[in-house]
Design an enzyme around this catalytic site. Sequence first.
Site, PDB file in Angstrom:
ATOM      1  N   GLY A   1     -18.652  16.044  11.249  1.00  0.00           N
ATOM      2  CA  GLY A   1     -17.625  16.741  10.468  1.00  0.00           C
ATOM      3  C   GLY A   1     -17.871  16.632   8.981  1.00  0.00           C
ATOM      4  O   GLY A   1     -17.718  17.603   8.229  1.00  0.00           O
TER       5      GLY A   1
ATOM      6  N   GLY B   1     -11.891  16.092  12.040  1.00  0.00           N
ATOM      7  CA  GLY B   1     -12.809  15.008  12.365  1.00  0.00           C
ATOM      8  C   GLY B   1     -13.747  14.764  11.201  1.00  0.00           C
ATOM      9  O   GLY B   1     -14.717  15.496  11.011  1.00  0.00           O
ATOM     10  N   ALA B   2     -13.446  13.749  10.403  1.00  0.00           N
ATOM     11  CA  ALA B   2     -14.194  13.521   9.164  1.00  0.00           C
ATOM     12  C   ALA B   2     -15.259  12.446   9.322  1.00  0.00           C
ATOM     13  O   ALA B   2     -15.532  11.686   8.398  1.00  0.00           O
ATOM     14  CB  ALA B   2     -13.219  13.134   8.046  1.00  0.00           C
ATOM     15  N   GLY B   3     -15.876  12.402  10.499  1.00  0.00           N
ATOM     16  CA  GLY B   3     -16.959  11.453  10.717  1.00  0.00           C
ATOM     17  C   GLY B   3     -18.302  12.025  10.329  1.00  0.00           C
ATOM     18  O   GLY B   3     -18.402  12.821   9.382  1.00  0.00           O
ATOM     19  N   ALA B   4     -19.345  11.656  11.080  1.00  0.00           N
ATOM     20  CA  ALA B   4     -20.705  12.011  10.694  1.00  0.00           C
ATOM     21  C   ALA B   4     -20.939  13.521  10.712  1.00  0.00           C
ATOM     22  O   ALA B   4     -21.334  14.112   9.692  1.00  0.00           O
ATOM     23  CB  ALA B   4     -21.691  11.301  11.614  1.00  0.00           C
TER      24      ALA B   4
ATOM     25  N   ASN C   1     -19.998  16.848  21.867  1.00  0.00           N
ATOM     26  CA  ASN C   1     -20.980  16.638  22.922  1.00  0.00           C
ATOM     27  C   ASN C   1     -20.399  16.990  24.289  1.00  0.00           C
ATOM     28  O   ASN C   1     -19.187  17.040  24.476  1.00  0.00           O
ATOM     29  CB  ASN C   1     -21.454  15.179  22.925  1.00  0.00           C
ATOM     30  CG  ASN C   1     -22.347  14.854  21.749  1.00  0.00           C
ATOM     31  OD1 ASN C   1     -23.163  15.670  21.331  1.00  0.00           O
ATOM     32  ND2 ASN C   1     -22.199  13.652  21.207  1.00  0.00           N
TER      33      ASN C   1
ATOM     34  N   LYS D   1     -28.495  21.346  25.973  1.00  0.00           N
ATOM     35  CA  LYS D   1     -28.222  20.126  25.196  1.00  0.00           C
ATOM     36  C   LYS D   1     -27.703  19.019  26.110  1.00  0.00           C
ATOM     37  O   LYS D   1     -28.056  17.842  25.953  1.00  0.00           O
ATOM     38  CB  LYS D   1     -27.204  20.425  24.090  1.00  0.00           C
ATOM     39  CG  LYS D   1     -26.886  19.197  23.230  1.00  0.00           C
ATOM     40  CD  LYS D   1     -25.870  19.504  22.149  1.00  0.00           C
ATOM     41  CE  LYS D   1     -25.549  18.249  21.348  1.00  0.00           C
ATOM     42  NZ  LYS D   1     -24.510  18.482  20.314  1.00  0.00           N
TER      43      LYS D   1
END
Length: 332
Positions: free
Chosen positions: A20, A15-18, A111, A213
């Site tokens: 990751g 997962g190369a998003g925010a 999440n 959380k």
Amino acid sequence: MTPFSSHARRIGIVGAGAIGGHFAARLALAGHRVSVLARGDTLRALDTSGLRYTSPGQPERVVEVHAHARADEIGPQDLVVIALKSHALPALAAALIPLIGPRTVVLPVGNGLPWWYCLAPGHPLEGLRLTSVDPDGRIARALPFAQVLGGSVMASCSSPAPGVVKHHSGGRITLGEPCAGVSERAADWARTLTEAGLPTVASDDIRRDLWIKLLGNACSNPLSVLTQTTTDRLLDAPGTRDVYERLMTECLTIGRQAGLALDIDIAARIAQTRELGAVKTSMLQDLEAGRPLELDAILGAPLECAARLDVDAPLMRTVLALATLRATSATT
């Protein structure tokens, strides 16, 4: 970039998003051999331009990572960080098997409640399979429970373009054993992440920490979708603040019935959220971008827990139904 050394770890980021990208950048800059599983425009951007990363008070840096389209091109890792949206993991789980050797640690940091949440023994939810997040058991079959560390990330990050990650604020990470207690491997990885600029603590009860959380996510995220507004406006309007409080009360009741030690003052917790200012939740950002929403992990999974515990949560059910319809309407 810090030179690769004999003390570096092999770390795979899924997962190369925010989030990751935040992990990938910090770990690569610390000298670890970081491989990123990516696709499409993100894969092309990482291949051609590297990972462009900014953090408060620092100039943008171009970070070298090893980007691949397939897990078998990467091979077994010391640590696999799963930073996918929860609804994306079931379809991809089996493809991650080549990343996992006999001593690999798997660290999901998404999440909501993860698939493994009820698999540990010795609590009221023992043995419950969360079909909201793992509908047919594909995740549980692919990712060995014994190799999982639970993880929670409290950081504000964004990815405004493929291969570009901005760290805005925060960054505290909590990890721990699903069966509770602080293990040697949890303490070891907490040190490794902290030394890489990812401040991390090893928790003796990660299930409790994830529920804490969840208290914020289960309220702020779906209500922001329904109102299409930031959290400050949600909490400043008496009517929506009351809904927020009642939703948090239901979530807190479920957690306590699940045997979690939740010494939470609702008014104080809401005050902490209000102090953060005009926060646009990740779920509202996903809605505006036309992406799927993480409603199943954030509301569906705790409702499964409530059903097992015979706890009524009518407002949570209502909010889930309304937010699901809102999400469907946004894509049709």
